[in-house]
Design a protein around this motif. Structure first.
Motif, PDB file in Angstrom:
ATOM      1  N   PHE A 150       0.788  -1.781   0.109  1.00 44.15           N
ATOM      2  CA  PHE A 150       0.198  -0.526   0.472  1.00 44.15           C
ATOM      3  C   PHE A 150       0.714   1.230  -0.398  1.00 44.15           C
ATOM      4  N   SER A 151       1.713   1.493   0.933  1.00 46.86           N
ATOM      5  CA  SER A 151       2.224   2.601   0.815  1.00 46.86           C
ATOM      6  C   SER A 151       3.561   2.546  -0.034  1.00 46.86           C
ATOM      7  N   LYS A 152       3.827   1.577  -0.937  1.00 42.69           N
ATOM      8  CA  LYS A 152       4.263   2.143  -2.152  1.00 42.69           C
ATOM      9  C   LYS A 152       3.268   2.135  -3.151  1.00 42.69           C
ATOM     10  N   ALA A 153       2.165   1.918  -3.265  1.00 41.24           N
ATOM     11  CA  ALA A 153       1.873   2.203  -4.058  1.00 41.24           C
ATOM     12  C   ALA A 153       0.553   4.049  -4.224  1.00 41.24           C
ATOM     13  N   PHE A 154       1.411   4.224  -2.883  1.00 42.35           N
ATOM     14  CA  PHE A 154       0.303   5.614  -2.883  1.00 42.35           C
ATOM     15  C   PHE A 154       0.879   6.099  -1.768  1.00 42.35           C
ATOM     16  N   HIS A 175      -9.862  -2.446   0.126  1.00 48.04           N
ATOM     17  CA  HIS A 175     -10.660  -2.044  -0.865  1.00 48.04           C
ATOM     18  C   HIS A 175      -9.592  -0.823  -1.662  1.00 48.04           C
ATOM     19  N   LEU A 176      -8.326   0.210  -1.367  1.00 46.20           N
ATOM     20  CA  LEU A 176      -7.668   0.719  -2.473  1.00 46.20           C
ATOM     21  C   LEU A 176      -6.839   0.500  -3.296  1.00 46.20           C
ATOM     22  N   TRP A 179      -7.305   0.367  -6.385  1.00 45.01           N
ATOM     23  CA  TRP A 179      -7.388   1.394  -7.220  1.00 45.01           C
ATOM     24  C   TRP A 179      -6.531   1.324  -8.529  1.00 45.01           C
ATOM     25  N   PRO A 180      -5.496   1.045  -7.956  1.00 41.02           N
ATOM     26  CA  PRO A 180      -4.381   0.381  -9.574  1.00 41.02           C
ATOM     27  C   PRO A 180      -4.446  -0.318 -10.485  1.00 41.02           C
ATOM     28  N   ARG A 181      -5.651  -1.944  -9.901  1.00 38.92           N
ATOM     29  CA  ARG A 181      -5.923  -2.146 -10.848  1.00 38.92           C
ATOM     30  C   ARG A 181      -6.708  -1.837 -11.746  1.00 38.92           C
ATOM     31  N   SER A 182      -8.403  -1.121 -10.668  1.00 37.15           N
ATOM     32  CA  SER A 182      -9.403  -1.289 -11.306  1.00 37.15           C
ATOM     33  C   SER A 182      -9.547  -0.378 -11.675  1.00 37.15           C
ATOM     34  N   MET A 183      -8.929   1.132 -10.871  1.00 38.70           N
ATOM     35  CA  MET A 183      -9.414   2.768 -11.107  1.00 38.70           C
ATOM     36  C   MET A 183      -8.311   3.434 -12.025  1.00 38.70           C
ATOM     37  N   LYS A 184      -7.022   2.715 -12.333  1.00 39.45           N
ATOM     38  CA  LYS A 184      -5.759   3.634 -12.906  1.00 39.45           C
ATOM     39  C   LYS A 184      -6.284   4.889 -13.811  1.00 39.45           C
ATOM     40  N   ARG A 185      -7.098   4.253 -14.689  1.00 35.20           N
ATOM     41  CA  ARG A 185      -7.618   5.486 -15.935  1.00 35.20           C
ATOM     42  C   ARG A 185      -8.395   6.347 -15.082  1.00 35.20           C
ATOM     43  N   SER A 186      -9.073   6.123 -14.302  1.00 36.38           N
ATOM     44  CA  SER A 186     -10.027   7.182 -13.452  1.00 36.38           C
ATOM     45  C   SER A 186      -9.666   8.299 -12.441  1.00 36.38           C
ATOM     46  N   ILE A 187      -9.089   7.625 -11.347  1.00 37.55           N
ATOM     47  CA  ILE A 187      -8.889   8.805 -10.077  1.00 37.55           C
ATOM     48  C   ILE A 187      -7.430   8.725  -9.900  1.00 37.55           C
ATOM     49  N   THR A 188      -7.095   9.730  -9.926  1.00 35.67           N
ATOM     50  CA  THR A 188      -5.832  10.272  -9.495  1.00 35.67           C
ATOM     51  C   THR A 188      -6.158  10.900  -8.125  1.00 35.67           C
ATOM     52  N   SER A 189      -6.329  11.272  -7.277  1.00 33.37           N
ATOM     53  CA  SER A 189      -6.640  11.325  -5.956  1.00 33.37           C
ATOM     54  C   SER A 189      -7.931  10.859  -5.286  1.00 33.37           C
ATOM     55  N   PHE A 212     -17.741   7.738 -14.915  1.00 32.50           N
ATOM     56  CA  PHE A 212     -18.655   8.207 -13.223  1.00 32.50           C
ATOM     57  C   PHE A 212     -19.112   7.046 -12.670  1.00 32.50           C
ATOM     58  N   GLU A 213     -19.871   5.878 -12.645  1.00 33.42           N
ATOM     59  CA  GLU A 213     -20.853   4.864 -11.573  1.00 33.42           C
ATOM     60  C   GLU A 213     -19.421   4.102 -11.468  1.00 33.42           C
ATOM     61  N   ARG A 214     -18.349   3.879 -12.292  1.00 34.11           N
ATOM     62  CA  ARG A 214     -17.395   2.733 -11.000  1.00 34.11           C
ATOM     63  C   ARG A 214     -16.550   3.268 -10.205  1.00 34.11           C
ATOM     64  N   VAL A 215     -16.337   4.893 -10.489  1.00 30.77           N
ATOM     65  CA  VAL A 215     -16.235   5.697  -9.754  1.00 30.77           C
ATOM     66  C   VAL A 215     -17.159   6.074  -8.481  1.00 30.77           C
ATOM     67  N   LEU A 216     -18.076   6.069  -8.196  1.00 25.99           N
ATOM     68  CA  LEU A 216     -19.092   6.436  -7.375  1.00 25.99           C
ATOM     69  C   LEU A 216     -18.861   5.530  -6.678  1.00 25.99           C
ATOM     70  N   ARG A 217     -19.492   3.660  -7.745  1.00 25.83           N
ATOM     71  CA  ARG A 217     -19.081   2.514  -6.484  1.00 25.83           C
ATOM     72  C   ARG A 217     -17.969   2.350  -5.815  1.00 25.83           C
ATOM     73  N   PHE A 218     -16.692   3.234  -6.668  1.00 24.07           N
ATOM     74  CA  PHE A 218     -15.543   2.751  -6.009  1.00 24.07           C
ATOM     75  C   PHE A 218     -15.259   3.452  -4.324  1.00 24.07           C
ATOM     76  N   ALA A 219     -16.198   5.174  -4.337  1.00 22.31           N
ATOM     77  CA  ALA A 219     -16.030   6.369  -3.531  1.00 22.31           C
ATOM     78  C   ALA A 219     -16.688   5.462  -2.129  1.00 22.31           C
ATOM     79  N   ALA A 220     -18.257   5.090  -3.059  1.00 23.46           N
ATOM     80  CA  ALA A 220     -18.693   4.798  -2.019  1.00 23.46           C
ATOM     81  C   ALA A 220     -18.392   3.219  -1.529  1.00 23.46           C
ATOM     82  N   GLY A 221     -17.959   2.175  -1.734  1.00 23.15           N
ATOM     83  CA  GLY A 221     -16.638   1.417  -0.851  1.00 23.15           C
ATOM     84  C   GLY A 221     -16.223   2.054  -0.392  1.00 23.15           C
ATOM     85  N   PHE A 222     -15.221   2.708  -0.416  1.00 23.93           N
ATOM     86  CA  PHE A 222     -13.757   3.689   0.482  1.00 23.93           C
ATOM     87  C   PHE A 222     -15.270   3.864   1.870  1.00 23.93           C
TER      88      PHE A 222
END
Length: 255
Positions: A150-154, A175-176, A179-189, A212-222
């Motif tokens: 985790f510390s290496k990736a974020f 959960h986070l 992110w690099p696998r499923s959200m790499k192209r969608s979220i930077t921060s 938008f739907e994938r990011v909303l689902r990911f943020a809600a999961g967080f």
């Protein structure tokens, strides 16, 4: 006519012709995207507004809204989602913001905002990268975790280290790490401040409603994985409560 001048005129004419072709194509793509986002918002029971210069006062101290000279929202989609048996206000949008003392023009970010009812310290989680290192150079210190992967990736930064360690429990970290696998192209921060959670793509926008739907689902999961003992503590301590509530799918920002 000198050859050099002829070449310059031909180059200018070619550029002008290219713009005549490309600009209408770009406008068609933009209108198609706007229409698709409107339909997606309606299918989710969300309100849709083409644009708004009104940004909720609670959002203005949260990245990427913080410190902007001008703030304009486009394709503003607002509603609510259930997390931890509580209704949370949600906004999905494209955000155009100009930095103070910067005349380079506005930057664009696609983002998802989840407004929780808790008064939290500031927390920033960013994918590691050259750009993010430059941002950290003038800000808060990077916080390391026992999970080496985790510390290496974020990068993780907070104005309250104890809060960072508490809220980023092993379950949240797992959960986070998706992110690099499923959200790499969608979220930077991913940022949290005063209970406002923002997941966004810096200097770019998401092309389709599915992002938008994938990011909303990911943020809600967080948010859904925040430790139960913290939520119970915040529920019982009025100083941690913001008073933000939502009773239906419609949420309108306050000036």
């Amino acid at each position: 006519m000198p050859l050099t001048l002829q070449l310059m005129l031909w180059a200018f004419g070619g550029f002008a012709l290219l713009m005549v072709v490309l600009i209408p194509i770009g406008l068609r793509h933009q209108r198609a995207r706007d229409g698709a986002l409107r339909l997606w918002a309606e299918s989710k029971g969300m309100t849709y507004h083409e644009s708004s210069e009104v940004v909720n006062a609670r959002y203005r101290d949260v990245e990427p809204f913080e410190g902007k000279r001008s703030r304009v929202l486009k394709n503003v989609m607002q509603g609510g989602t259930d997390i931890n048996l509580r209704r949370h206000a949600v906004m999905c949008s494209d955000f155009y913001g100009s930095n103070k003392n910067d005349d380079s023009g506005p930057t664009v970010h696609s983002l998802v905002v989840i407004d929780t009812p808790y008064r939290t310290p500031k927390l920033i989680v960013m994918r590691r990268g050259l750009l993010n290192r430059a941002l950290i150079a003038s800000g808060m210190q990077d916080i390391n975790f026992e999970d080496a992967d985790f510390s290496k990736a974020f990068h993780v930064m907070s104005d309250d280290r104890a809060f960072a360690y508490e809220i980023l429990s092993p379950q949240v970290i797992e959960h986070l790490k998706l992110w690099p696998r499923s959200m790499k192209r969608s979220i930077t921060s991913l940022t949290v401040h005063n209970g406002v959670v923002v997941a966004y793509k810096r200097n770019s926008h998401w092309r389709s409603p599915s992002q938008f739907e994938r990011v909303l689902r990911f943020a809600a999961g967080f948010v859904d994985r925040w430790p139960d003992h913290l939520l119970a503590e915040w529920e019982n301590d009025p100083s941690f409560r913001t008073g933000v509530t939502i009773s239906n799918d419609e949420f309108r920002p306050q000036a």
